[in-house]
Design a protein around this motif. Structure first.
Motif, PDB file in Angstrom:
ATOM      1  N   ASP A 193       0.768  -1.201   0.041  1.00  0.00           N
ATOM      2  CA  ASP A 193       0.036  -0.145   0.075  1.00  0.00           C
ATOM      3  C   ASP A 193       0.620   1.284  -0.167  1.00  0.00           C
ATOM      4  N   ALA A 194       2.091   1.046  -0.102  1.00  0.00           N
ATOM      5  CA  ALA A 194       3.087   2.204  -0.067  1.00  0.00           C
ATOM      6  C   ALA A 194       2.604   3.246  -1.166  1.00  0.00           C
ATOM      7  N   PRO A 195       2.663   4.663  -0.714  1.00  0.00           N
ATOM      8  CA  PRO A 195       2.568   5.632  -1.740  1.00  0.00           C
ATOM      9  C   PRO A 195       3.351   5.757  -2.714  1.00  0.00           C
ATOM     10  N   ILE A 196       3.938   4.763  -3.294  1.00  0.00           N
ATOM     11  CA  ILE A 196       4.789   4.618  -4.472  1.00  0.00           C
ATOM     12  C   ILE A 196       4.410   4.018  -5.669  1.00  0.00           C
ATOM     13  N   ASP A 197       4.126   4.752  -6.905  1.00  0.00           N
ATOM     14  CA  ASP A 197       3.710   4.159  -7.841  1.00  0.00           C
ATOM     15  C   ASP A 197       4.107   2.740  -8.424  1.00  0.00           C
ATOM     16  N   ALA A 198       5.294   2.410  -8.358  1.00  0.00           N
ATOM     17  CA  ALA A 198       6.013   1.403  -8.882  1.00  0.00           C
ATOM     18  C   ALA A 198       5.571   0.111  -7.865  1.00  0.00           C
ATOM     19  N   VAL A 199       5.233   0.235  -6.624  1.00  0.00           N
ATOM     20  CA  VAL A 199       4.912  -0.573  -5.692  1.00  0.00           C
ATOM     21  C   VAL A 199       3.267  -1.059  -5.949  1.00  0.00           C
ATOM     22  N   LYS A 200       2.548   0.105  -6.269  1.00  0.00           N
ATOM     23  CA  LYS A 200       1.275  -0.180  -6.380  1.00  0.00           C
ATOM     24  C   LYS A 200       0.981  -0.909  -7.794  1.00  0.00           C
ATOM     25  N   SER A 201       1.858  -0.688  -8.755  1.00  0.00           N
ATOM     26  CA  SER A 201       1.478  -1.462  -9.957  1.00  0.00           C
ATOM     27  C   SER A 201       2.039  -2.848  -9.808  1.00  0.00           C
ATOM     28  N   PHE A 202       3.025  -2.917  -9.076  1.00  0.00           N
ATOM     29  CA  PHE A 202       3.495  -4.231  -8.749  1.00  0.00           C
ATOM     30  C   PHE A 202       2.279  -5.416  -7.929  1.00  0.00           C
ATOM     31  N   ALA A 203       1.844  -4.602  -6.997  1.00  0.00           N
ATOM     32  CA  ALA A 203       0.807  -5.484  -6.336  1.00  0.00           C
ATOM     33  C   ALA A 203      -0.372  -5.592  -7.319  1.00  0.00           C
ATOM     34  N   GLU A 204      -0.703  -4.659  -8.259  1.00  0.00           N
ATOM     35  CA  GLU A 204      -1.877  -4.985  -9.184  1.00  0.00           C
ATOM     36  C   GLU A 204      -1.478  -6.089 -10.069  1.00  0.00           C
ATOM     37  N   ARG A 205      -0.331  -6.084 -10.473  1.00  0.00           N
ATOM     38  CA  ARG A 205       0.248  -7.134 -11.511  1.00  0.00           C
ATOM     39  C   ARG A 205       0.160  -8.245 -10.688  1.00  0.00           C
ATOM     40  N   PHE A 206       0.751  -8.387  -9.463  1.00  0.00           N
ATOM     41  CA  PHE A 206       0.579  -9.675  -8.632  1.00  0.00           C
ATOM     42  C   PHE A 206      -0.585 -10.176  -8.318  1.00  0.00           C
TER      43      PHE A 206
ATOM     44  N   LYS B 159      -3.312  -9.881 -10.233  1.00  0.00           N
ATOM     45  CA  LYS B 159      -3.853 -10.271 -11.464  1.00  0.00           C
ATOM     46  C   LYS B 159      -3.589 -11.564 -11.824  1.00  0.00           C
ATOM     47  N   ARG B 160      -2.094 -11.929 -11.765  1.00  0.00           N
ATOM     48  CA  ARG B 160      -1.288 -12.975 -11.909  1.00  0.00           C
ATOM     49  C   ARG B 160      -1.506 -14.345 -11.027  1.00  0.00           C
ATOM     50  N   PHE B 161      -1.766 -14.037  -9.773  1.00  0.00           N
ATOM     51  CA  PHE B 161      -1.744 -15.194  -8.832  1.00  0.00           C
ATOM     52  C   PHE B 161      -3.167 -14.899  -8.291  1.00  0.00           C
ATOM     53  N   ASN B 162      -3.739 -14.086  -8.286  1.00  0.00           N
ATOM     54  CA  ASN B 162      -5.214 -13.931  -8.061  1.00  0.00           C
ATOM     55  C   ASN B 162      -5.554 -14.064  -6.389  1.00  0.00           C
TER      56      ASN B 162
ATOM     57  N   GLY C 254       5.598 -11.143  -0.318  1.00  0.00           N
ATOM     58  CA  GLY C 254       5.752 -11.264  -1.656  1.00  0.00           C
ATOM     59  C   GLY C 254       6.864 -10.355  -2.330  1.00  0.00           C
ATOM     60  N   ILE C 255       6.949  -9.128  -1.714  1.00  0.00           N
ATOM     61  CA  ILE C 255       7.935  -7.936  -2.305  1.00  0.00           C
ATOM     62  C   ILE C 255       9.323  -8.362  -1.888  1.00  0.00           C
ATOM     63  N   LYS C 256       9.294  -8.840  -0.603  1.00  0.00           N
ATOM     64  CA  LYS C 256      10.675  -9.411  -0.416  1.00  0.00           C
ATOM     65  C   LYS C 256      11.182 -10.319  -1.356  1.00  0.00           C
ATOM     66  N   GLY C 257      10.461 -11.422  -1.575  1.00  0.00           N
ATOM     67  CA  GLY C 257      10.981 -12.287  -2.900  1.00  0.00           C
ATOM     68  C   GLY C 257      11.158 -11.531  -4.202  1.00  0.00           C
ATOM     69  N   TYR C 258      10.328 -10.647  -4.446  1.00  0.00           N
ATOM     70  CA  TYR C 258      10.592 -10.107  -5.507  1.00  0.00           C
ATOM     71  C   TYR C 258      11.569  -9.210  -5.503  1.00  0.00           C
TER      72      TYR C 258
END
Lengths: 291, 326, 284
Positions: free
Chosen positions: C179-192, C194-197, C204-208
């Motif tokens: 939920d960080a107010p950083i665009d890159a993180v937000k878009s990552f969360a969305e992609r995640f 979408k992909r893994f449902n 998850g971010i740690k692994g990424y």
């Protein structure tokens, strides 16, 4: 003072649950010389039976009934016929080992096949506070206490006032004599296993909202059952109840007033003192030494 | 001792010496662990197999031994003295613990030792000034004898194996001495032993105290083997593991602990393929084994051997086909 | 790549060090990077990095003069507690209660009674997820009004699920969040998602992060060489400009500890909301 009452009541509530578990534990010991090291896991497991039933859409009350029924079958009947009976002829020790292995088995089974993480468990009543003498007591503690006391009263009634209960007691106290008097000893032994399963299931329903359902829950609970049974008296139902209550209150008071780092040690120190000073337990009978 | 037993033990011993030359470092670590655990299990076997007492404190004694060695060597005490102190301290504590516990009913030692193990864990964790608390003790030295440093994995393995050999022979000799035969009598028939004028409580206590001191020696070796010890390694689970080891191997059989420790060390490695299900399978195996063969693997083999050679004199419980290399 | 939990990290560390393979871990116990192991790297803050940040917040944000600490007595909790007490000392904030709890402890009534008795301006809770939830429930039951602040764990999704509305109002330091107010993180969360449902958590971010940390460093080294990797990776700073997938600027110091921006979160209506940002500590 207010905090003291608070500690006392929550200790009493936990202690009452310990008492239920300890009673089943002593019943098994009396009727079949079973020292059940998996007793804690027997309390951990029914919560998961109930959660599984709820996952299939059953309402909470129905799930509880299903949970108790499944517990009777698995922890009562199956436990007796599959684990205990084949071991009896080998004596007390191998059965102890077997129940340690069973405890491990149940824990790992829940971890691998359900979840390794704690699960929320529904509460019996919505949490609200009751104010007594300036202390805030949660309604949860009171309900736990009420159910536990009702269970103990019901069980005492069953054991003391009914023919069935008296036969069970006779079996527990002297199986040989009971058999001579025409008591169906084998069936009575089975009944104590069923009774133990029911007590464990009820304890599970009471404790899981507080502890959250988790596969490791049995470790503390099993230990508490032992301690309660030994402190109170290994061969007396009354003793187990007293032991459970003492343990619950002691745990809370020592954590608050003595040392929280050593809270787990205080009950054990009491245990050692009891064993040294009064080995039969506070309310126990002296048992003839069995070699 | 009959010939079959002698031959299999000779093979096993040869295997134990050759094994490290064919293993990777992790394999050497495993067989070193086997040697260490075997010593602890031999000690527990005296208590459980011969005196018939369940002790849930062997893990705690391993812990006391490990901390004694670690703290003494770091305080500058020479290794041999620290090593001896580990065992002696455990002997004294074992005696002090067993004396009151055995005064009362016989299954009470199980409960007292259960409580003891938990209290030891709490002490190790909370008394930070002494034990380093939850972080444990780091960088524990390995001994040097007359210029022979055991710092390398293989050298340390041979040191462990040497200690194991000495202890195994000492126990074997003890059990065959007139004094030690009392232990065997205790196992065979406690009531008769009592009626023959044997002070059973005294011998039970002795078995427990000696067993505890072996736990201490094992702990001392353990500390230098892993070189980092923390309280969690010596919690109740360790005691349960050791108990199961003795049972699986065959309690009351001299070779039981060797086999039991081997199973406990190797089984998790072999069962890597089963992923997380290893403990379930292990527990289930023990539950199946208990009613079918409560005398453990060694007991099973002995009985099988007896069945094959009915006419011959029954062999001593000494027989084991041992496999050391994974 | 290695385990997330501190306990398992400690044991596997010895093995990877012997094998000279760099290991990237998500554990938070300070001891992990204090063993002079040149092959271990973190993707989450060690307690010795997050605590000063949190302590700044306690002093400047919450303006507390006295604190009560509730911690779990294992390597995770003890490490955090020691670091926190040290930071409190340098900032002249008094620790009025120091309560140790057991891992797996179920009954927190005695501990909460003690906390209430301490009357601190702020309660700092540093326990594992399940115990945090049990503690929050008990605190609500007994009507604790003192603000409760904690580490990332206290605001974890698991805690929120288990504690229910007992978690409302609790604040915590959030090292890393979707939920960080950083665009890159937000878009990552969305992609995640979408992909893994399913929703991504900070692990998850740690692994990424670990993945792209390895990629970036390996590219710089130019080949797969574990020793060269370990040398190169110490003291490196990766910015989103160089490697967009790292999401946020991050520095690994000589111990393998990570430093980057982090956040203060508060639980509102059962959800974690970011209410502030804590800057990078910078190189010490």
């Amino acid at each position: 003072m207010a905090s003291f009452i608070q500690l006392l009541v929550s200790g009493l509530a936990t202690g009452a649950i310990y008492a239920l578990i300890a009673v089943g534990f002593t019943l098994l010991w009396q009727t079949s010389q079973t020292i059940n090291f998996a007793q804690g896991e027997f309390v951990m497991l029914p919560a998961f039976f109930i959660l599984i039933a709820m996952n299939y859409g059953a309402p909470f009350w129905l799930s509880c009934l299903i949970g108790i029924a499944v517990s009777i079958v698995v922890l009562g009947i199956a436990f007796k016929y599959i684990i205990v009976d084949p071991m009896l002829k080998h004596g007390v020790l191998p059965l102890v080992i077997s129940s340690i292995a069973l405890a491990l088995f149940l824990k790992e089974a829940v971890k691998d096949f359900y979840s390794s993480q704690a699960q929320p468990f529904p509460v019996l009543v919505e949490a609200s506070d009751v104010h007594i003498f300036g202390a805030v007591i949660s309604s949860q503690s009171l309900v736990v206490l009420a159910v536990a006391i009702a269970t103990v009263i019901g069980m005492t009634f069953l054991l003391n006032r009914t023919r069935l209960g008296r036969m069970m007691q006779a079996t527990a106290q002297n199986p040989t004599l009971a058999r001579i008097l025409g008591v169906p000893v084998r069936r009575m032994v089975l009944y104590t296993f069923l009774l133990n399963a029911v007590l464990c299931a009820i304890a599970s329903i009471l404790i899981s909202p507080i502890y959250l359902a988790k596969f490791t829950n049995g470790e503390t609970l099993g230990m508490a059952a032992f301690l309660a049974a030994i402190i109170g008296g290994f061969n007396q139902v009354r003793g187990a109840i007293l032991g459970g209550v003492i343990l619950g209150i002691l745990d809370n008071l020592s954590a608050a007033y003595l040392s929280s780092q050593y809270r787990a040690a205080f009950p054990l120190i009491i245990l050692i003192i009891v064993i040294l000073v009064r080995p039969q337990g506070l309310l126990g009978r002296v048992e003839e030494r069995t070699v | 001792m009959n010939r079959a037993a002698t031959i299999s033990i000779a093979f096993a011993a040869a295997g134990a010496v050759i094994a490290p030359f064919m293993l990777k470092p992790f394999g050497i670590f495993l067989i070193s662990m086997w040697a260490v655990l075997t010593i602890a299990a031999i000690g527990l076997n005296l208590t459980l197999g011969y005196a018939g007492q369940v002790s849930m404190a062997q893990g705690a004694f391993v812990g006391i031994g490990a901390y004694t060695l670690a703290l003494l060597t770091q305080a500058g005490v020479p290794y041999p003295i620290a090593f001896a102190a580990s065992g002696i301290l455990c002997f004294i504590i074992g005696w002090g613990l067993g004396y009151p516990a055995l005064r009362v009913q016989h299954h009470y030692l199980a409960f007292v030792t259960l409580a003891f193990t938990t209290i030891v864990f709490l002490l190790l964790r909370n008394e930070e000034w002494l034990t380093g608390g939850i972080y444990g003790v780091n960088a524990i030295a390995r001994p040097v004898f007359f210029g022979w440093s055991t710092g390398k994995a293989m050298d340390y393995y041979f040191f462990c194996l040497g200690v194991l050999t000495v202890i195994a022979f000492a126990v074997w000799w003890m059990l065959r001495s007139p004094w030690g035969r009392a232990f065997v009598a205790l196992r065979e028939n406690p009531v008769r032993a009592l009626s023959l004028g044997l002070d059973t409580r005294r011998y039970t206590l002795m078995a427990f105290a000696i067993g505890s001191s072996l736990g201490g020696f094992a702990g001392a070796l353990f500390a230098s083997l892993v070189q980092f010890i923390e309280p969690a390694s010596f919690a109740l689970n360790r005691s349960f593991d050791l108990l199961l080891m003795v049972i699986v191997g065959g309690s009351g059989y001299f070779m039981g602990p060797f086999v039991g420790a081997l199973v406990a060390v190797l089984l998790p490695e072999w069962m890597r393929v089963t992923e997380g299900y290893y403990l379930i399978i292990y527990a289930a195996l023990i539950m199946v084994m208990m009613p079918l063969a409560p005398y453990g693997i060694v007991g099973l083999i002995e009985r099988g051997y007896k069945a094959l050679t009915v006419k011959r004199k029954p062999p001593a419980p000494m027989l084991t086909p041992e496999r050391t290399a994974p | 790549m290695g385990p997330v939990f501190s306990g398992s990290v400690m044991t596997s560390m010895l093995l990877t060090q012997a094998a000279e393979i760099p290991q990237i871990v998500g554990g938070e116990a300070p001891a992990i990077t204090q063993k002079n192991n040149p092959y271990v790297f973190r993707t989450s803050f060690g307690a010795q990095f997050s605590m000063p940040k949190l302590a700044n917040y306690v002093r400047d944000g919450a303006k507390a003069k006295t604190v009560a600490i509730l911690w779990v007595n294992n390597d995770f909790g003890k490490g955090g507690r020691d670091a926190f007490v040290k930071e409190m000392g340098t900032r002249n904030i008094k620790v009025v209660a120091d309560i140790s709890t057991e891992a797996g402890q179920a009954d927190f009534s005695a501990d909460v009674v003690k906390l209430k008795g301490a009357n601190a301006d702020l309660i700092f809770a540093y326990t594992n997820e399940e115990e945090s939830a049990r503690f929050l429930r008990e605190a609500k039951k007994q009507g604790v009004k003192t603000p409760i602040v904690g580490e990332t764990t206290l605001l974890g999704q698991k805690v929120l699920d288990l504690a229910g509305d007992a978690a409302n109002g609790v604040k915590g330091h959030v090292g890393l969040t979707i939920d960080a107010p950083i665009d890159a993180v937000k878009s990552f969360a969305e992609r995640f998602k979408k992909r893994f449902n399913y929703a991504c958590d900070h692990n998850g971010i740690k692994g990424y992060t670990a993945l792209y940390f390895v990629k970036h460093v390996t590219e710089k080294v130019g080949k797969f060489d574990s020793k060269a990797f370990a040398e190169k990776a110490h003291g490196i700073t990766i910015t989103p400009k160089d490697e967009p997938n790292i999401l946020m600027e991050a520095t690994w110091d000589k111990n393998g500890d990570i430093d980057r921006e982090s956040f203060i979160g508060e639980v509102v209506g059962g959800k974690q909301k970011i209410v502030g940002t804590l800057p990078k500590l910078g190189t010490k």
